[in-house]
Structures are given as structure tokens and as C-alpha cells.
Design an enzyme around this catalytic site. Structure first.
Site, PDB file in Angstrom:
ATOM      1  N   ASP A 464       0.399 -33.749  81.123  1.00 55.28           N
ATOM      2  CA  ASP A 464       1.252 -32.570  81.000  1.00 55.28           C
ATOM      3  C   ASP A 464       0.346 -31.410  80.604  1.00 55.28           C
ATOM      4  O   ASP A 464      -0.611 -31.606  79.840  1.00 55.28           O
ATOM      5  CB  ASP A 464       2.323 -32.813  79.943  1.00 55.28           C
ATOM      6  CG  ASP A 464       3.165 -31.575  79.705  1.00 55.28           C
ATOM      7  OD1 ASP A 464       3.795 -31.095  80.658  1.00 55.28           O
ATOM      8  OD2 ASP A 464       3.170 -31.080  78.558  1.00 55.28           O
ATOM      9  N   LYS A 465       0.623 -30.215  81.099  1.00 57.48           N
ATOM     10  CA  LYS A 465      -0.291 -29.102  80.828  1.00 57.48           C
ATOM     11  C   LYS A 465      -0.108 -28.525  79.427  1.00 57.48           C
ATOM     12  O   LYS A 465      -1.004 -28.578  78.595  1.00 57.48           O
ATOM     13  CB  LYS A 465      -0.111 -27.981  81.853  1.00 57.48           C
ATOM     14  CG  LYS A 465      -1.060 -26.787  81.611  1.00 57.48           C
ATOM     15  CD  LYS A 465      -0.766 -25.632  82.529  1.00 57.48           C
ATOM     16  CE  LYS A 465       0.439 -24.830  82.061  1.00 57.48           C
ATOM     17  NZ  LYS A 465       0.154 -24.030  80.822  1.00 57.48           N
ATOM     18  N   THR A 466       1.067 -27.993  79.160  1.00 56.15           N
ATOM     19  CA  THR A 466       1.284 -27.228  77.936  1.00 56.15           C
ATOM     20  C   THR A 466       1.270 -28.137  76.706  1.00 56.15           C
ATOM     21  O   THR A 466       2.031 -29.087  76.616  1.00 56.15           O
ATOM     22  CB  THR A 466       2.620 -26.472  78.002  1.00 56.15           C
ATOM     23  OG1 THR A 466       2.638 -25.672  79.178  1.00 56.15           O
ATOM     24  CG2 THR A 466       2.804 -25.593  76.780  1.00 56.15           C
ATOM     25  N   THR A 618       3.281 -29.502  85.324  1.00 56.29           N
ATOM     26  CA  THR A 618       3.632 -28.324  84.536  1.00 56.29           C
ATOM     27  C   THR A 618       4.894 -27.677  85.081  1.00 56.29           C
ATOM     28  O   THR A 618       5.179 -27.757  86.286  1.00 56.29           O
ATOM     29  CB  THR A 618       2.485 -27.288  84.538  1.00 56.29           C
ATOM     30  OG1 THR A 618       2.874 -26.156  83.751  1.00 56.29           O
ATOM     31  CG2 THR A 618       2.151 -26.837  85.948  1.00 56.29           C
ATOM     32  N   GLY A 619       5.641 -27.068  84.196  1.00 56.46           N
ATOM     33  CA  GLY A 619       6.805 -26.299  84.610  1.00 56.46           C
ATOM     34  C   GLY A 619       6.451 -24.864  84.932  1.00 56.46           C
ATOM     35  O   GLY A 619       7.316 -24.085  85.353  1.00 56.46           O
ATOM     36  N   ASP A 665       3.670 -34.991  75.518  1.00 56.34           N
ATOM     37  CA  ASP A 665       3.968 -34.809  74.097  1.00 56.34           C
ATOM     38  C   ASP A 665       4.993 -35.798  73.580  1.00 56.34           C
ATOM     39  O   ASP A 665       5.318 -35.799  72.399  1.00 56.34           O
ATOM     40  CB  ASP A 665       4.425 -33.378  73.818  1.00 56.34           C
ATOM     41  CG  ASP A 665       5.695 -33.004  74.574  1.00 56.34           C
ATOM     42  OD1 ASP A 665       6.386 -33.920  75.075  1.00 56.34           O
ATOM     43  OD2 ASP A 665       6.007 -31.811  74.673  1.00 56.34           O
ATOM     44  N   ASP A 669       8.514 -35.093  77.814  1.00 50.47           N
ATOM     45  CA  ASP A 669       7.952 -35.928  78.869  1.00 50.47           C
ATOM     46  C   ASP A 669       8.425 -37.372  78.794  1.00 50.47           C
ATOM     47  O   ASP A 669       7.843 -38.257  79.428  1.00 50.47           O
ATOM     48  CB  ASP A 669       6.420 -35.895  78.784  1.00 50.47           C
ATOM     49  CG  ASP A 669       5.870 -34.485  78.855  1.00 50.47           C
ATOM     50  OD1 ASP A 669       6.322 -33.733  79.726  1.00 50.47           O
ATOM     51  OD2 ASP A 669       5.015 -34.141  78.025  1.00 50.47           O
TER      52      ASP A 669
END
Length: 778
Positions: A464-466, A618-619, A665, A669
Site C-alpha cells: 500500500d502506498k500511503t 493506492t487510492g 496498515d 487494507d
């Protein structure tokens, strides 16, 4: 586990289908506890079945379970029976035993004393100490037995002194050694027999009993030679092997003890009058304020309300550096305050604290079993029947060849001694225990052993990016100045203007100035311009700070350099903030973006070196995803993905035949973490009780994913090495013990067989302990 193939397959598929499935097969610290728990589980299941009638279908299933077969491992049978009978988890060895207050090892393997002495049973030093004491006492008594043995005298060419009664030294001391050193094995063999689960204890007991009976008989039968020295040597080596095994397991399983030591017993609670009072930590409640002095441990999870200090959080992050704390910062129970006093408002106590969650996860992991361990359990169960078969064949073959005599008995005894599956039984559990404690010490909490084992085969890791690859907060990633303004002056003014704002952009500019050791300018007449930015006075000059709307509102033209800088930042999906002097000139532009962690670059490079592809979810928009992906060298990315759609992206990669780990996180997710072959929750901080991840990485560090895979590979390698050694040893030693090389004069005595067996156990233990030194650097 049931012997019904359909049942077994369905259970296996259940495990594989949901990687977060937690195996409930406990890993016992020692054979004593396993046999004790099995017996208690059987008794409890029997009592439950009498109190709660079952349906005919259920009764039939239970009856089938209660009949152990050759292919059924003892641990699994007992656990399955207990769980089927009353729906409860099998009695675990950590719980206080039931029964008499006082009990002797002769009855059940414990060395006297009350249950209170070892009620929690976290390390079972009582068992370890029992075997240690019996080994040393037996060894001392064995020395004269060996010294006065006729065989040993002949081999070494000496003559022992004789005196009245000297002929009885060997048999009398051998009987004492058998009665004192052999009792634990006889007791555990009796428990195996009562449980209808014959195993290694029955093999050991059979070997020493046969040796003892034969030797006693030889005192009265002419033409026979006693081998008391072999009997005592066999018992000594068996005791030594058990002592070494329990010592190794106890040391490997000490993670919970070490974690428990981190919690203080007493806390200083702040009273309403501002004084402090010492109270037990168990009496703390939410919203209590406690004083944590320098050098003291934090008694409960909470939030700093007063004071500044640095805190050693290595117990949850694995990082040695201290973390600065100030009002508003979170602190974790068990961490150690360093230099300043802190007043902390309690937010979590008892079982809700981070440390309690870590201890639960470590405990769960130590009780769970991997596929390799289940294989070892089955192999150990089969070995019992193989040993009996080989012993029977040996007896028949030798009787046919030479007739029934002492040589036949000696061959059978040697086969039974060598066949003891100690090394095989220890091969995987010890690696599991060391793996779990090593992982915990490095900030990796394993909830599912199968997932940990699968990590070695990963070919794709999806991040996941953020908050995972990035810090999840805005930071200044670029700056451009115009005219006679330089970067330092621009940051001085901008940080001063944003000095009192809590907006994420203001914090980003202040943090960037602090990183450059730039002091904020003094400002006055601060004013917030809703939707545009802010305005303030610096050295009697008016400055504005804001985005493109502010420039448009003021009708100001940007210089060519500032315009080019803004266009490039926009192509990277970065936010641009402008510093305007006297409402007439744009003197600086700051590009802000979600800051990429430096560790992310290192982690992705390391994964690529390991031949693992990296994907990103990512969103955010396509532009943002593309920019981050290109900067980090990510192989594939998915942009504008909603949380509920993330698991479909994992499934998409799995449909391509890839074994996928999802790193996120653990909250937004969750579906993707559950869908992945290995779900890795990263950056959980104080939220260690995440239920969606198979493995939890406490620190916000993507490099821990690399360490995790390295540890998985190293652990599996140790398991395989131990299994190969343990099974290979039996494959080689059993025919040798049976006398296959007798035609060329090579025969193993029972004592030499015991030496080989114990050496195999010790070698397996030493090899497993080498896992502690594995290099996990990324």
C-alpha cells in the site's frame, strides 16, 4: 486430527484458503508437559462426553477419533478429540496442572514440589533442573560401575582392586542408577501407554528395562555376561540428551519471559492535589495520570500531557535509537523513559496494552505449527512402528542365523535404542521457538506459522502506498526561489508565517526548515485568508503564503523559473505553495508531496536483488501513482483503487500464478491482507492486535519485509537440515544396529547406540540455535 481423508483435506484447505487461520496445535516445551496435557485432555473429554450427550452422528465421529491409528500423530489425535468432544481448546501446558498438590517425578515427570512452584510454566526450569540433577547423580554413580566392569578392564588392560564386597559395586550401583535415573522415562512411558500413544518414551523404557533384566539375570545364569556398564551409560546419555533438549527449548522460548520483565509492578499516580502515590500497576485505570521518572518503565499505554523526554522503544520497534516525546505524544507500556520526567494520561491498561498484545501474539506463534512441523510429527509417529518392525525382523533373523542367545537380545536392544525419535521430534519445534523469539526481537510478530513458512516462496510483494512506502504526511520535496531571495531566507519567512498553524502544509514547511537548521522569522499581524492562504508582516514588510488561487486573486505574474518549477511539480502530482513579497512578486515556490521513506527505496532494491517483483496499491490519482512508482522503481502499480477493491487486485496477481504478500496498515487494507497468501501489517505502532495480518511488523519500516523473508528462508533451511539429519541418521543407524554389517565384524552395542542417538539430538539442537546468528540486514 481425524484419519478421515476428507476431513483432513478439508481442514488443510481451510488453512490454505485463509492464511490468517491460527493453528491451535500447541508446541510443548517438553515431552513431560505434552504427555501430561494429553492425559488431562483425554480425561476432560471423557467427562464432557458423559455430561453432554451427543447426536449419533457426532458420537460416531468421536468414537472414530478415539481410536488412534498408525498414521495419526499423538499430539494431533488428542487435540482433535478434545476439541470435538467439548468444543474447547486442548488444555495447554502453561496452565496450572490439576491434581494433587504434591507430586513426584516418578509419577509424572515432575521433581516434587507444589504446583504453585511452576503454575504458569513459561520456561519449565523445574523439568530442566530435574534432568540435570539426575544426570549428574547418575554420572557420578556410573563411574565406579564402569571402572569395575570386566569388559572395560579387558578393553583398557587394567585390573581393578578387589576387596570384600567389590564384586557387588557394579550391580548395586547400576540398580540405583536404573531406579533413580531411569524413573522419568518409565513414568512417561506409562503415560504413553495409558494414553494409547506409544512413542519414544516406551522405546527408551523398553531398552533400559531389557538391559536391566538381562544384566540381573546374568548374575545367576552361567555363561552370560552382564552389561551393567552399558545400562548406566545408556541412562546417562538419555538424561543428558533430555537435559540439553529442555535447556535449548527453554532458552529459545524465553521471549515471553523477557517481555514480561519489561512491565513495572508499581506506578506513581498523580493525585488530584498534584502529589504522587505509589500504586500497583493493576490498579491503574483509564484517564489516570502517572509520573514516569528518568530511567523508569512506562506502566501503561498513554499520552504525554506534560514534560519532554526521549523514550527507548526498542522492545516494540527493534530499533536501538530513542524516540523524542512531548505533550501529545503516545507512549507504550514497558518502554523506558530516558532523560526527562513525563506525566502520562493512561489510555490502555492490562490486557489492552501494546505489550500485552505482543505477548499474546508471541504466545500464539509459539503454539502454532507449520506444515514442516506437522510433517515431522507424522514421521515421528510412524518411526515408532518402524522401530518395532525392525526390532522384530532383527530378532527373527538373528534367531534363524545363530539361534536364541544373548546376541539376539543385544541386537534388539540396540535397535530400540537407536530408533528413539528424539532428534526428529526436536528438529522443527526448536527452530519454531527460536524463529519466533528472533522475529519478536526484530519487531516482527508472527501470528501464523504457515504464513511465515510461505514467505520464503514469495515472488511478488504488493505495498500500500500511503503510510507504508510513504510517511503518510506532507513534506517539502522541492523549492525554487526568484530575485535576490535564497532558500534560507525563503524558509525563514515561510516557517515564521506558518509558525502557529496546525495545517498539514504549515507543519511540512516548519519541519523542512527545522531539518535545515533554519530559524523562523518573527512575524506580526498574522491573518488567515480563507480558501487562499495566510498573510503576515515580517520586518515591516507584508508577505503572503498560499496556492495558485492566491496568485490569481492578487493578479501576480510568476517568473519563468517559478513557472517551470510549478509545471514540473504538477506533472508529478505535487502541491505547490507560493511565497509572495509585498503583493507584487513571487519570491519562492515550495513543492509538497507525501514524502517517500528512504527505507522504501532500500527495501525495493533488496527485494529486486532477491528476484521478487514489487507492486503498489493506492487510492491516489494515476499521476501520483506513476510518479511514486517511477521514483522507487516499482514493477507494477494500481491507481485510484478503493479500499474495498484492493483485494481484487491481489486476486488478479494470484490468478497469474504468483504467490503474493500484501503489505499494508492492517485497517483499510484488511480485505487485501486477508486475500493475500501472506498478509503483512506494517506500521501498526501501538495497534498490535490487528486481526487481518498473518505477520505484524511493529515499526513503520518497509525494510522489515526484507528481513522477514530472509528469516523465513533461514528458518526453513534449518528445519530441512534438521529433518534430513534426523531421518538420515535413523536410515543409516537402524540397519547398522540390526547387525547388517555383522559379517565383517561391525556391531553396535546398546551404549554406543545411545551415544549416536544423543549426539543426533545435540547436533539438531546446536544447528537450530545457529538461527540466532542469521544475518537479517537488508
Amino acid at each position: 486430527m481425524s484419519n478421515n481423508p476428507d476431513h483432513e483435506n478439508s481442514e488443510t484447505s481451510s488453512v490454505e484458503g485463509n492464511s490468517s487461520h491460527q493453528s491451535e496445535e500447541p508446541v510443548y516445551c517438553c515431552r513431560i508437559c505434552q504427555l501430561k496435557a494429553d492425559a488431562e485432555a483425554r480425561t476432560s473429554a471423557h467427562a464432557s462426553s458423559e455430561q453432554h450427550p451427543h447426536s449419533p452422528e457426532h458420537e460416531g465421529h468421536t468414537a472414530a477419533d478415539e481410536t488412534p491409528t498408525e498414521s495419526e500423530p499423538p499430539d494431533e489425535h488428542t487435540h482433535h478429540e478434545h476439541e470435538t468432544e467439548d468444543g474447547h481448546r486442548q488444555a495447554e501446558p502453561e496452565h496450572t496442572h490439576h491434581g494433587d498438590a504434591e507430586h513426584d517425578h516418578g509419577a509424572n515427570g515432575h521433581e516434587g514440589g507444589s504446583h504453585d512452584d511452576h503454575g504458569a510454566h513459561t520456561d519449565h526450569t523445574g523439568h530442566e533442573g530435574m534432568f540435570r540433577r539426575r544426570f549428574w547423580v547418575s554420572l557420578v554413580l556410573s563411574v565406579p560401575v564402569i571402572f569395575f566392569s570386566e569388559f572395560i578392564q579387558d578393553v583398557f588392560g587394567y585390573t581393578a582392586p578387589t576387596f570384600p564386597g567389590s564384586a557387588w559395586i557394579t550391580p548395586v550401583l547400576a540398580v540405583i542408577v536404573f531406579g533413580y535415573g531411569g524413573v522419568p522415562f518409565l513414568s512417561m512411558a506409562r503415560t504413553e501407554l495409558e494414553n494409547r500413544e506409544p512413542g519414544m518414551m516406551m522405546l527408551i523404557s523398553l531398552a533400559i528395562t531389557v538391559a536391566f533384566v538381562y544384566s540381573i539375570g546374568s548374575l545367576f545364569l552361567p555363561g552370560t555376561t552382564p552389561f551393567f556398564w552399558e545400562l548406566v551409560t545408556l541412562i546417562d546419555i538419555m538424561l543428558l540428551g533430555h537435559w540439553m533438549e529442555m535447556r535449548s527449548v527453554r532458552q529459545a522460548s524465553g521471549a515471553l519471559d523477557e517481555l514480561a520483565k519489561l512491565m513495572p509492578d508499581i506506578a506513581e499516580r498523580v493525585t488530584e492535589g498534584g502529589d504522587t502515590e505509589e500504586v500497583p500497576v493493576s490498579e491503574l485505570g483509564e484517564d489516570d495520570v502517572v509520573l514516569v521518572r528518568p530511567g523508569a518503565s512506562v506502566p501503561a499505554d498513554g499520552e504525554v500531557v506534560e514534560g519532554e523526554s526521549s523514550v527507548d522503544e526498542s522492545m516494540i520497534t527493534g530499533e536501538s535509537r530513542s524516540v523524542d516525546k512531548e505533550p501529545g505524544s503516545d507512549v507504550v507500556a514497558g518502554t523506558v523513559n530516558q532523560d526527562g520526567s513525563l506525566r502520562v494520561r493512561v489510555t490502555k491498561t492490562g490486557d489492552e496494552t501494546t505489550l500485552a498484545g505482543i505477548m499474546r501474539l508471541v504466545d500464539e506463534a509459539q503454539k502454532s505449527k507449520s506444515r514442516t512441523q506437522l510433517l515431522a510429527d507424522r514421521a515421528a509417529g510412524w518411526l515408532f512402528y518402524v522401530a518395532l518392525g525392525v526390532a522384530a525382523i532383527t530378532a527373527v533373523a538373528w534367531v534363524v542365523a545363530v539361534g536364541f542367545n544373548i546376541a539376539v537380545l543385544e541386537r534388539v536392544v540396540t535397535v530400540l535404542v537407536i530408533a528413539c525419535p528424539h532428534a526428529l521430534g526436536l528438529a522443527v519445534p526448536l527452530v519454531v521457538a527460536i524463529n519466533t523469539s528472533t522475529a519478536a526481537q526484530n519487531g516482527m510478530l508472527i501470528r501464523d506459522r504457515i504464513a511465515m513458512e510461505e514467505a520464503r516462496n514469495l515472488d511478488t510483494v504488493m505495498f500500500d502506498k500511503t503510510g507504508t512506502l510513504t510517511k503518510g504526511e506532507q513534506g517539502v520535496v522541492g523549492v525554487e526561489t526568484a530575485g535576490d531571495w535564497d532558500e534560507q531566507r525563503a524558509f525563514e519567512v515561510a516557517a515564521g508565517v506558518e509558525g502557529d498553524s496546525e495545517h498539514m502544509i504549515a507543519r511540512a514547511i516548519r519541519n523542512a526548515a527545522a531539518e535545515r537548521d533554519i530559524q523562523r522569522a518573527k512575524v506580526s499581524s498574522f491573518e488567515n485568508l480563507r480558501g487562499l492562504g495566510v498573510r503576515a508582516t515580517v520586518d515591516s514588510e507584508t508577505v503572503h503564503l498560499g496556492g495558485p488561487n492566491l496568485i490569481e486573486k492578487l493578479g501576480i505574474e510568476r517568473s519563468d523559473d517559478i513557472t517551470a518549477f510549478a509545471e514540473e511539480a504538477g506533472s508529478n502530482a505535487e502541491t505547490v505553495i507560493y511565497l509572495i513579497h509585498e503583493e507584487s512578486e513571487v519570491v519562492a515556490a515550495f513543492a509538497l508531496a507525501d514524502v517517500i521513506r528512504e527505507e522504501s527505496r532500500q527495501a525495493i532494491e533488496a527485494l529486486h536483488r532477491m528476484g521478487i517483483e514489487v507492486a503498489m496499491l493506492t487510492g491516489d490519482s494515476e499521476d501520483v501513482a506513476k510518479a511514486v512508482s517511477e521514483e522507487l522503481g516499482i514493477d507494477q502499480y494500481f491507481a485510484e483503487v478503493l479500499p474495498e477493491e484492493k483485494d481484487t487486485k491481489v486476486e488478479q496477481l494470484q490468478s497469474e500464478g504468483k504467490l503474493v504478500a500484501m503489505v499494508g496498515d492492517g485497517v483499510n487494507d484488511a480485505p487485501a491482507l486477508t486475500r493475500a497468501d501472506v498478509g503483512i501489517a506494517i506500521g501498526s505502532g501501538t495497534d498490535v492486535a490487528i486481526e487481518s495480518g498473518d505477520i505484524i511488523l511493529v515499526d513503520n519500516n518497509p525494510l522489515d519485509v526484507v528481513r522477514l523473508i530472509k528469516l523465513s528462508k533461514a528458518s526453513y533451511r534449518k528445519m530441512q537440515e534438521n529433518l534430513v539429519w534426523a531421518t538420515g541418521y535413523n536410515v543409516f543407524a537402524l540397519p547398522l544396529a540390526a547387525g547388517i554389517l555383522a559379517p565383517i565384524g561391525i556391531l553396535l552395542s546398546p551404549a554406543i547406540g545411545a551415544v549416536f542417538m544423543s549426539l543426533s539430538t545435540i547436533i539438531v539442537a546446536i544447528n537450530a540455535r545457529r538461527l540466532r546468528g542469521v544475518d537479517l540486514s537488508a
